[in-house]
Design an enzyme around this catalytic site. Structure first.
Site, mmCIF file in Angstrom:
data_model
loop_
_atom_site.group_PDB
_atom_site.id
_atom_site.type_symbol
_atom_site.label_atom_id
_atom_site.label_comp_id
_atom_site.label_asym_id
_atom_site.label_seq_id
_atom_site.Cartn_x
_atom_site.Cartn_y
_atom_site.Cartn_z
ATOM 1 N N GLY A 1 4.991 62.116 58.000
ATOM 2 C CA GLY A 1 4.962 63.391 58.735
ATOM 3 C C GLY A 1 6.343 63.800 59.213
ATOM 4 O O GLY A 1 6.738 64.965 59.084
ATOM 5 N N TYR B 1 -11.100 52.415 55.640
ATOM 6 C CA TYR B 1 -9.974 53.322 55.386
ATOM 7 C C TYR B 1 -10.133 54.017 54.026
ATOM 8 O O TYR B 1 -10.031 55.243 53.930
ATOM 9 C CB TYR B 1 -8.679 52.508 55.434
ATOM 10 C CG TYR B 1 -7.412 53.282 55.168
ATOM 11 C CD1 TYR B 1 -6.846 54.090 56.141
ATOM 12 C CD2 TYR B 1 -6.761 53.175 53.933
ATOM 13 C CE1 TYR B 1 -5.666 54.784 55.895
ATOM 14 C CE2 TYR B 1 -5.574 53.852 53.685
ATOM 15 C CZ TYR B 1 -5.034 54.655 54.669
ATOM 16 O OH TYR B 1 -3.871 55.337 54.417
ATOM 17 N N SER C 1 -4.950 58.876 50.099
ATOM 18 C CA SER C 1 -4.353 57.560 49.804
ATOM 19 C C SER C 1 -4.899 57.098 48.460
ATOM 20 O O SER C 1 -6.036 57.431 48.111
ATOM 21 C CB SER C 1 -4.760 56.550 50.888
ATOM 22 O OG SER C 1 -4.588 55.225 50.423
ATOM 23 N N GLY D 1 0.720 64.209 63.107
ATOM 24 C CA GLY D 1 1.409 62.950 62.857
ATOM 25 C C GLY D 1 2.832 63.238 62.390
ATOM 26 O O GLY D 1 3.352 62.578 61.487
HETATM 27 N N1 LIG Z 1 2.482 54.473 54.377
HETATM 28 C C1 LIG Z 1 1.627 54.298 53.387
HETATM 29 O O1 LIG Z 1 1.749 53.365 52.590
HETATM 30 C C2 LIG Z 1 0.490 55.265 53.210
HETATM 31 C C3 LIG Z 1 -0.236 55.197 52.018
HETATM 32 C C4 LIG Z 1 -1.300 56.074 51.844
HETATM 33 C C5 LIG Z 1 -1.612 56.992 52.810
HETATM 34 N N2 LIG Z 1 -0.893 57.045 53.970
HETATM 35 C C6 LIG Z 1 -1.279 58.037 54.969
HETATM 36 O O2 LIG Z 1 -0.152 58.763 55.357
HETATM 37 C C7 LIG Z 1 -0.371 59.321 56.654
HETATM 38 C C8 LIG Z 1 0.863 59.096 57.512
HETATM 39 O O3 LIG Z 1 1.036 57.702 57.684
HETATM 40 P P1 LIG Z 1 2.466 57.001 57.684
HETATM 41 O O4 LIG Z 1 2.493 56.056 56.561
HETATM 42 O O5 LIG Z 1 3.540 57.997 57.825
HETATM 43 O O6 LIG Z 1 2.335 56.069 58.973
HETATM 44 P P2 LIG Z 1 2.865 56.213 60.476
HETATM 45 O O7 LIG Z 1 4.341 56.212 60.471
HETATM 46 O O8 LIG Z 1 2.130 55.163 61.225
HETATM 47 O O9 LIG Z 1 2.368 57.647 60.888
HETATM 48 C C9 LIG Z 1 1.069 57.907 61.291
HETATM 49 C C10 LIG Z 1 1.127 59.168 62.112
HETATM 50 O O10 LIG Z 1 -0.192 59.543 62.524
HETATM 51 C C11 LIG Z 1 -0.174 59.760 63.914
HETATM 52 N N3 LIG Z 1 -1.486 59.471 64.468
HETATM 53 C C12 LIG Z 1 -2.234 58.360 64.317
HETATM 54 N N4 LIG Z 1 -3.371 58.479 65.007
HETATM 55 C C13 LIG Z 1 -3.328 59.688 65.619
HETATM 56 C C14 LIG Z 1 -4.210 60.386 66.462
HETATM 57 N N5 LIG Z 1 -5.368 59.864 66.873
HETATM 58 N N6 LIG Z 1 -3.858 61.613 66.887
HETATM 59 C C15 LIG Z 1 -2.674 62.162 66.505
HETATM 60 N N7 LIG Z 1 -1.805 61.542 65.710
HETATM 61 C C16 LIG Z 1 -2.133 60.324 65.268
HETATM 62 C C17 LIG Z 1 0.896 58.831 64.456
HETATM 63 O O11 LIG Z 1 1.384 59.283 65.692
HETATM 64 P P3 LIG Z 1 1.048 58.490 67.087
HETATM 65 O O12 LIG Z 1 1.209 57.055 66.794
HETATM 66 O O13 LIG Z 1 1.999 59.062 68.065
HETATM 67 O O14 LIG Z 1 -0.346 58.854 67.396
HETATM 68 C C18 LIG Z 1 1.946 58.972 63.381
HETATM 69 O O15 LIG Z 1 2.719 60.118 63.580
HETATM 70 C C19 LIG Z 1 -1.644 58.674 57.176
HETATM 71 O O16 LIG Z 1 -2.719 59.569 57.023
HETATM 72 C C20 LIG Z 1 -1.829 57.479 56.268
HETATM 73 O O17 LIG Z 1 -3.169 57.095 56.153
HETATM 74 C C21 LIG Z 1 0.151 56.197 54.195
#
Ligand SMILES: NC(=O)c1ccc[n+]([C@@H]2O[C@H](COP(=O)([O-])OP(=O)(O)OC[C@H]3O[C@@H](n4cnc5c(N)ncnc54)[C@H](OP(=O)(O)O)[C@@H]3O)[C@@H](O)[C@H]2O)c1
Length: 262
Positions: free
Chosen positions: A32, A163, A150, A26
């Protein structure tokens, strides 16, 4: 010796990941991508993954041509195996594994569909589990694994039942593997973000006005009165990836502006 040479040498000694190879799942968006940029500034060689080809290419153009950007679905074992083969072919081994890819879908408990359940369990838990397992043969002695959990894994979070449970499973896995892997010198830790401003909120599957209302409510509720920036999470990832955290094993760093204290 010239001034320019001295400055270059100083920058090198300030870099925390010089000579290290890092795989970030990601890595084409949000947390990421911010981490990929920071790891790069600190001298790491990089492999990033995602499913979306366009944002992978965009990320590579920002990070540099020598970054390996691989389209790989974290929910598919064949993709994970192929990712590790390509990583081995290009770099031989891995010093840092950031297991970060994830999806979030919000729904009241009684409306969660089987498809939503399967998607989140497959990507958020099964995908992370097998990414770590399949990467193990490539990990060097003293490697660092970081898993994005998270704060929903310890707070009751309405509408996030699947989730939150997946992230709690990951938290448990980090503790178990903390003990299983440290004998090989491999440290595994988690980062637990609170609300971070990334595209993930737009992917909740909710109408725009509901999304905006949720964001306003979170901001109001937050002790620090704002969302975090992905760069603020990346700094915690750098700490866990580097030798600065050499005595930290199986733990979780919370990056949430105090949200989980409520
Ligand atoms: N933002 C928040 O508030 C928050 C809070 C707690 C935890 N998190 C965690 O942080 C992590 C990153 O999320 P983010 O907030 O940066 O959101 P994001 O911008 O939506 O990033 C999610 C990333 O995961 C990738 N991804 C999703 N499904 C995938 C799959 N099946 N195979 C490969 N890649 C996949 C997406 O790439 P593609 O779309 O190209 O697949 C994207 O690069 C996640 O694990 C999320 O649960 C986020």
């Amino acid at each position: 010796m010239s001034n320019a040479h001295n400055i270059q040498e100083t920058i090198k000694t300030m870099q925390k990941l010089t000579g290290k190879t890092a795989l970030i799942t990601g890595g084409n968006s949000g947390i990421g991508l911010a981490t990929a940029k920071l790891f790069r500034e600190h001298g790491a060689r990089l492999i990033i993954t995602g499913r979306d080809k366009t944002s992978l290419a965009q990320a590579r153009s920002v990070l540099g041509d020598d970054v390996l950007a691989i389209q790989s679905d974290a929910g598919k074992l064949a993709d994970i195996e192929s990712l590790m083969q390509q990583t081995q072919k290009q770099f031989g081994q891995l010093d840092i594994l950031f297991v970060n890819a994830g999806i979030a879908q919000a729904a009241p408990f009684e409306f969660v569909s089987e498809e939503q359940f399967d998607d989140m369990v497959t990507i958020d838990f099964k995908g992370a589990f097998f990414t770590i397992q399949k990467a193990l043969p490539l990990l060097t002695k003293n490697a660092s694994i970081i898993v994005t959990t998270s704060i929903t894994n310890q707070m009751g979070s309405p509408n996030m039942s699947v989730y939150g449970a997946c992230k709690a499973a990951l938290r448990s896995l980090v503790q178990t593997l903390g003990l299983e892997l440290i004998g090989r010198g491999i440290r595994i830790n988690a980062i637990s973000p609170g609300p971070i401003a990334t595209p993930i909120f737009g992917r909740f599957g909710l109408p725009d006005e509901v999304q905006q209302a949720i964001k306003a409510e979170i901001t109001h509720k937050s002790p620090i009165k704002r969302f975090g920036a992905p760069e603020e999470v990346a700094k915690a990832a750098l700490f866990l990836a580097s030798d600065d955290s050499s005595y930290i094993v199986g733990d979780e760093i919370v990056v949430d502006g105090g949200m989980s204290l409520l």
